[in-house]
Every structure is written in structure tokens, then in C-alpha cells.
Design a protein around this motif. Structure first.
Motif, PDB file in Angstrom:
ATOM      1  N   LEU A  51      44.955 -37.871  33.638  1.00 19.29           N
ATOM      2  CA  LEU A  51      44.424 -36.751  32.868  1.00 19.29           C
ATOM      3  C   LEU A  51      45.087 -35.438  33.262  1.00 19.29           C
ATOM      4  O   LEU A  51      45.144 -34.499  32.453  1.00 19.29           O
ATOM      5  CB  LEU A  51      42.909 -36.660  33.060  1.00 19.29           C
ATOM      6  CG  LEU A  51      42.090 -37.869  32.585  1.00 19.29           C
ATOM      7  CD1 LEU A  51      40.599 -37.599  32.771  1.00 19.29           C
ATOM      8  CD2 LEU A  51      42.400 -38.213  31.138  1.00 19.29           C
ATOM      9  N   ASP A  52      45.626 -35.375  34.492  1.00 14.28           N
ATOM     10  CA  ASP A  52      46.284 -34.138  34.920  1.00 14.28           C
ATOM     11  C   ASP A  52      47.544 -33.864  34.109  1.00 14.28           C
ATOM     12  O   ASP A  52      47.916 -32.703  33.889  1.00 14.28           O
ATOM     13  CB  ASP A  52      46.604 -34.178  36.417  1.00 14.28           C
ATOM     14  CG  ASP A  52      47.429 -35.393  36.842  1.00 14.28           C
ATOM     15  OD1 ASP A  52      47.576 -36.335  36.029  1.00 14.28           O
ATOM     16  OD2 ASP A  52      47.900 -35.403  37.994  1.00 14.28           O
ATOM     17  N   ARG A  67      30.904 -45.278  23.400  1.00 18.11           N
ATOM     18  CA  ARG A  67      30.741 -46.297  24.445  1.00 18.11           C
ATOM     19  C   ARG A  67      31.620 -46.008  25.650  1.00 18.11           C
ATOM     20  O   ARG A  67      31.413 -46.562  26.731  1.00 18.11           O
ATOM     21  CB  ARG A  67      31.069 -47.676  23.877  1.00 18.11           C
ATOM     22  CG  ARG A  67      30.063 -48.169  22.862  1.00 18.11           C
ATOM     23  CD  ARG A  67      30.506 -49.406  22.088  1.00 18.11           C
ATOM     24  NE  ARG A  67      31.108 -50.451  22.897  1.00 18.11           N
ATOM     25  CZ  ARG A  67      31.146 -51.734  22.564  1.00 18.11           C
ATOM     26  NH1 ARG A  67      30.590 -52.133  21.409  1.00 18.11           N
ATOM     27  NH2 ARG A  67      31.738 -52.620  23.329  1.00 18.11           N
ATOM     28  N   SER A  68      32.610 -45.127  25.496  1.00 21.83           N
ATOM     29  CA  SER A  68      33.497 -44.776  26.612  1.00 21.83           C
ATOM     30  C   SER A  68      32.788 -43.935  27.661  1.00 21.83           C
ATOM     31  O   SER A  68      33.315 -43.741  28.765  1.00 21.83           O
ATOM     32  CB  SER A  68      34.710 -44.004  26.092  1.00 21.83           C
ATOM     33  OG  SER A  68      34.324 -42.709  25.640  1.00 21.83           O
ATOM     34  N   ARG A 126      44.196 -51.147  32.404  1.00 28.40           N
ATOM     35  CA  ARG A 126      43.604 -51.709  33.602  1.00 28.40           C
ATOM     36  C   ARG A 126      42.390 -50.889  34.030  1.00 28.40           C
ATOM     37  O   ARG A 126      42.281 -49.710  33.723  1.00 28.40           O
ATOM     38  CB  ARG A 126      44.655 -51.768  34.719  1.00 28.40           C
ATOM     39  CG  ARG A 126      45.718 -52.847  34.499  1.00 28.40           C
ATOM     40  CD  ARG A 126      46.861 -52.738  35.474  1.00 28.40           C
ATOM     41  NE  ARG A 126      47.711 -51.591  35.195  1.00 28.40           N
ATOM     42  CZ  ARG A 126      48.819 -51.310  35.857  1.00 28.40           C
ATOM     43  NH1 ARG A 126      49.210 -52.084  36.850  1.00 28.40           N
ATOM     44  NH2 ARG A 126      49.539 -50.245  35.543  1.00 28.40           N
ATOM     45  N   ARG A 127      41.496 -51.542  34.724  1.00 28.81           N
ATOM     46  CA  ARG A 127      40.251 -50.903  35.148  1.00 28.81           C
ATOM     47  C   ARG A 127      40.542 -49.608  35.901  1.00 28.81           C
ATOM     48  O   ARG A 127      41.416 -49.546  36.760  1.00 28.81           O
ATOM     49  CB  ARG A 127      39.448 -51.849  36.043  1.00 28.81           C
ATOM     50  CG  ARG A 127      38.045 -51.356  36.369  1.00 28.81           C
ATOM     51  CD  ARG A 127      37.301 -52.374  37.217  1.00 28.81           C
ATOM     52  NE  ARG A 127      37.196 -53.666  36.534  1.00 28.81           N
ATOM     53  CZ  ARG A 127      36.260 -53.947  35.627  1.00 28.81           C
ATOM     54  NH1 ARG A 127      35.372 -53.024  35.303  1.00 28.81           N
ATOM     55  NH2 ARG A 127      36.218 -55.141  35.073  1.00 28.81           N
ATOM     56  N   GLY A 128      39.833 -48.551  35.527  1.00 29.19           N
ATOM     57  CA  GLY A 128      39.999 -47.264  36.184  1.00 29.19           C
ATOM     58  C   GLY A 128      40.956 -46.326  35.485  1.00 29.19           C
ATOM     59  O   GLY A 128      41.058 -45.153  35.857  1.00 29.19           O
ATOM     60  N   THR A 129      41.661 -46.827  34.465  1.00 22.94           N
ATOM     61  CA  THR A 129      42.567 -45.950  33.711  1.00 22.94           C
ATOM     62  C   THR A 129      41.744 -45.014  32.840  1.00 22.94           C
ATOM     63  O   THR A 129      40.933 -45.462  32.038  1.00 22.94           O
ATOM     64  CB  THR A 129      43.517 -46.786  32.827  1.00 22.94           C
ATOM     65  OG1 THR A 129      44.238 -47.707  33.659  1.00 22.94           O
ATOM     66  CG2 THR A 129      44.488 -45.887  32.087  1.00 22.94           C
ATOM     67  N   PRO A 130      41.925 -43.704  32.965  1.00 23.90           N
ATOM     68  CA  PRO A 130      41.086 -42.769  32.216  1.00 23.90           C
ATOM     69  C   PRO A 130      41.486 -42.658  30.752  1.00 23.90           C
ATOM     70  O   PRO A 130      42.627 -42.923  30.376  1.00 23.90           O
ATOM     71  CB  PRO A 130      41.322 -41.433  32.932  1.00 23.90           C
ATOM     72  CG  PRO A 130      42.735 -41.548  33.450  1.00 23.90           C
ATOM     73  CD  PRO A 130      42.898 -43.000  33.836  1.00 23.90           C
ATOM     74  N   THR A 131      40.532 -42.256  29.926  1.00 24.35           N
ATOM     75  CA  THR A 131      40.812 -41.952  28.525  1.00 24.35           C
ATOM     76  C   THR A 131      40.723 -40.455  28.305  1.00 24.35           C
ATOM     77  O   THR A 131      39.870 -39.772  28.901  1.00 24.35           O
ATOM     78  CB  THR A 131      39.837 -42.670  27.580  1.00 24.35           C
ATOM     79  OG1 THR A 131      39.977 -42.140  26.246  1.00 24.35           O
ATOM     80  CG2 THR A 131      38.394 -42.503  28.018  1.00 24.35           C
TER      81      THR A 131
END
Length: 381
Positions: free
Chosen positions: A186-187, A84-85, A212-217
Motif C-alpha cells: 500500500l505504501d 467482504r474485504s 497470497r494470504r496477507g496481501t493488502p487490497t
């Protein structure tokens, strides 16, 4: 401080590298606001409980047989949830254990051990170092930024240099980080992966659902990176801390190697059943996440107004500084029946974002303390 007295009795028989260690443990007390272990304060919803009971009714008569060793259905459910990500994850990329600590143990048993090195970036989740020690893995405490404008953060240049310097076998990066709540880009993960060509890089995302919205996985980085691992848990966002179910996603070949160290039939049939039911109701189980995030953000705002220094958080807790004596403030809050966590960072405490009522209890208790609990501006500098 190391105890200079020689170990006696049974302790003398203990491995020498464990003789001065203390067991992990958070304070367990009955209080009106238990906000020290980052649990989800909301109980499992009744409809999910009913489904869990139905699953158990099917499973319990079969307990005379061992459970599915490969937890096949559960791996499929976990893979579907992770997908789902936006990153497709297959069942052969998933592993699970009795809490994320067990899957971390599997990783260190497989890729750590005597003569091998691991690094994490302190302050961070203390169990990374503890499990490393118990497996005989040499642990290095990496450094986080102490710049007040970027406090407790990581940047790719610093991480890459620190990792390359020790040439580790495992690298641990916690995002969002416990106890600071800070997430990494992610960098940073890519820099660690590039700087450690012979290491397994573990990204601990136990609190990912609260970001928070926009934080990458880091799930989006798995493709083509066979040494990258992302760990997750059902304990936090899924309000299933008592269920003890943690899991990870990685390359299928790495998953296969973990079978070498797992105990036979390590996931019980009831554990698998409860987790499957929870995942069928993922949206319901996650329905409190936004409420918890609202309370977390409320804590940050109100602590700032009180003159304390909270760290912006992507988790379900807030680390806050500006305390003259963190141990004294911890006790003063406990005297008001509010339990928070002293994580061992001078002048800081950590508080879980609970229900609105629990959050109010904490904020009111802290507001009732005298100004002498806060560091003066002169001392803070």
C-alpha cells in the motif's frame, strides 16, 4: 520497428498515431492445455448455471425495453461483495462495464485524452497503454526494478520520483501485476497518490482474489482519497470471462463523472442478470481459487527444480525465465499441444495455473525439452 512505407488506402485515413499499431489479441487454438490467457479452467457450477437461467427466463421477455441504465441491483451486489474485504463499499461507489477494459476506457475517456499524460510501470497489463493510445493520451512506460533480488517489483521511492517527474493525469498500478504476478504494498500506492496531486490513480486488481494470504487490497485506501480507483473483474476468480463484466470502486463523485462518457444503456439486461446470479453464489464461484493457487505454487516449485527461474506470483499464473529462446520454447510446447503466452519479455514465458491435469501437461511438456532450452548460468548473469 516503424514501417517506413507511407500508409495507403483506408489505412491512410486512420489517425496518424494508430497507423503503426497492431490490434490486441491472444492466440486462440484448440489444444489439450490452453494456458495462455489466465482464464479459470473450471466451468461455471451447475447450480449457478440453473440460477442464471432462471434470471434470464425473467429477463428475456422484457428485452423489448432498455435495461436499467444505472444497473442498480448489480451495483448493490458488487458493493456487498467488495465489502467482504473488510472495507465498507456503498453502491454509489461502484461502476461496471463490459469487462474491466471498458471501465478502464471510461477512466481514460474521462481523465485522459489529447494533451494529457498517463504512466504505468512496464512490464504490465498491455491494455493500459493501448487504451491510452486509442484515447489520444500520451503514455509513459515507467520502470520496475531490475535487481535480481527484487525483479519486477516497485518501491515507493522509485514510483514517487517517476510519477512526480512527468506530472501525469492518470497513474496505473497493477497489483497483482500482469504478466509478472507481483503485488505491491500500500505504501507504493500512497507514494503515487501523493506524488501526483492532479492525477487519478488506478489500481488494477483483476487478480486480487488469488493473492497470497496477507496481501493488502487498495480498497482499504479509498476513504478520503477521492482520486483513487480500484478496478476488478468477474473474468478470473469468478470464472466468468465469457460474461464480460468488470467493475471499479471509487469516490461517488468520480463515479458520477463516468456517466459523461458511457454509452447509453451500456450493460445489457442479460449481462446484468448473469452477473447478479454469479454474485449470489460468490462462495461457490470462488471455491476453485484455492485449487488454482495450489497449482500456481506447484508450478513455481517444479520450475525451480528444473532449473528455470519462476517469479513468485500472487495471481493465477506464473512468469518464468531462464529460457534461451522464449519463442522457440513457446513453439516446442505448442508442438506438444500446450499453449502458453509469449509476453514479449526476452527469455520469459507466462503460463496460467489450470487444473491439476493441465498443470501436469505443461510441466511434463517442459521437462521433455532438451537442456538447450535453458540459459546457461554464464549467459543468465
Amino acid at each position: 520497428m516503424t514501417d517506413p512505407r507511407p500508409a495507403t488506402g483506408l489505412r491512410a485515413l486512420l489517425r496518424s498515431d494508430l497507423q503503426d499499431e497492431k490490434p490486441y489479441g491472444a492466440t486462440q487454438l484448440t489444444v489439450r492445455a490452453a494456458l495462455n490467457t489466465n482464464e479459470n479452467s473450471y466451468p461455471v457450477p451447475p447450480e449457478v448455471v440453473s440460477d442464471m437461467l432462471a434470471e434470464l427466463t425473467t429477463v428475456l421477455p422484457t428485452l423489448n425495453r432498455y435495461p436499467d441504465r444505472e444497473f442498480t441491483d448489480l451495483r448493490g451486489a458488487l458493493a456487498a461483495y467488495l465489502s467482504r474485504s473488510g472495507t465498507e463499499i456503498g453502491p454509489d461507489q461502484v461502476w461496471a462495464g463490459n469487462g474491466s477494459n471498458e471501465v478502464l476506457l471510461h477512466l481514460l475517456q474521462s481523465f485522459g485524452g489529447p494533451g494529457r499524460r498517463a504512466i504505468g510501470f512496464t512490464p504490465s497489463y498491455s491494455m493500459h497503454a493501448i487504451i491510452a493510445t486509442t484515447t489520444g493520451t500520451q503514455w509513459t512506460h515507467g520502470r520496475r526494478s531490475q535487481d535480481p533480488a527484487r525483479l519486477f517489483t516497485l518501491d515507493p521511492e522509485s514510483v514517487g520520483a517517476q510519477v512526480a517527474d512527468i506530472d501525469p493525469h492518470l497513474v496505473f498500478i497493477c497489483s497483482p501485476n500482469n504478466p509478472t504476478g507481483t503485488a505491491v504494498g500500500l505504501d507504493v500506492i500512497e507514494a503515487a497518490y501523493f506524488a501526483a496531486p492532479h492525477a487519478v490513480v488506478v489500481v488494477d486488481e483483476a487478480y486480487a482474489e488469488f493473492a497470497r494470504r496477507g496481501t493488502p487490497t487498495a480498497l482499504s485506501l479509498l476513504a478520503g482519497r477521492e482520486r483513487l480507483v480500484v478496478t476488478r473483474t468477474l473474468s478470473k476468480a469468478f470464472a466468468l470471462a465469457g460474461g464480460r463484466l468488470g467493475y471499479l470502486a471509487a469516490d461517488p463523485e468520480l463515479i458520477d463523472l463516468l456517466r459523461l462518457v458511457r454509452m447509453p444503456y451500456h450493460l445489457s439486461a442479460p449481462s446484468q442478470a448473469v452477473a447478479r446470479a454469479a454474485l449470489r453464489h460468490a462462495d461457490t464461484m470462488l471455491s476453485t481459487v484455492d485449487v488454482v493457487k495450489d497449482q500456481r505454487d506447484r508450478i513455481v516449485v517444479e520450475l525451480t527444480e528444473m532449473g528455470y527461474r519462476p517469479v513468485p506470483s500472487d495471481a493465477n499464473f506464473v512468469l518464468f525465465g531462464g529460457l534461451a529462446d522464449s519463442a522457440r520454447t513457446w513453439q516446442a510446447l505448442l508442438d506438444q499441444d500446450v499453449l502458453v503466452r509469449d509476453v514479449g519479455i526476452p527469455h520469459y514465458l507466462r503460463v496460467t495455473a489450470g487444473t491439476p491435469q493441465e498443470t501436469s501437461a505443461f510441466l511434463d511438456a517442459l521437462a521433455a525439452l532438451g537442456d538447450d532450452h535453458r540459459l546457461s548460468d554464464r549467459k543468465a548473469r
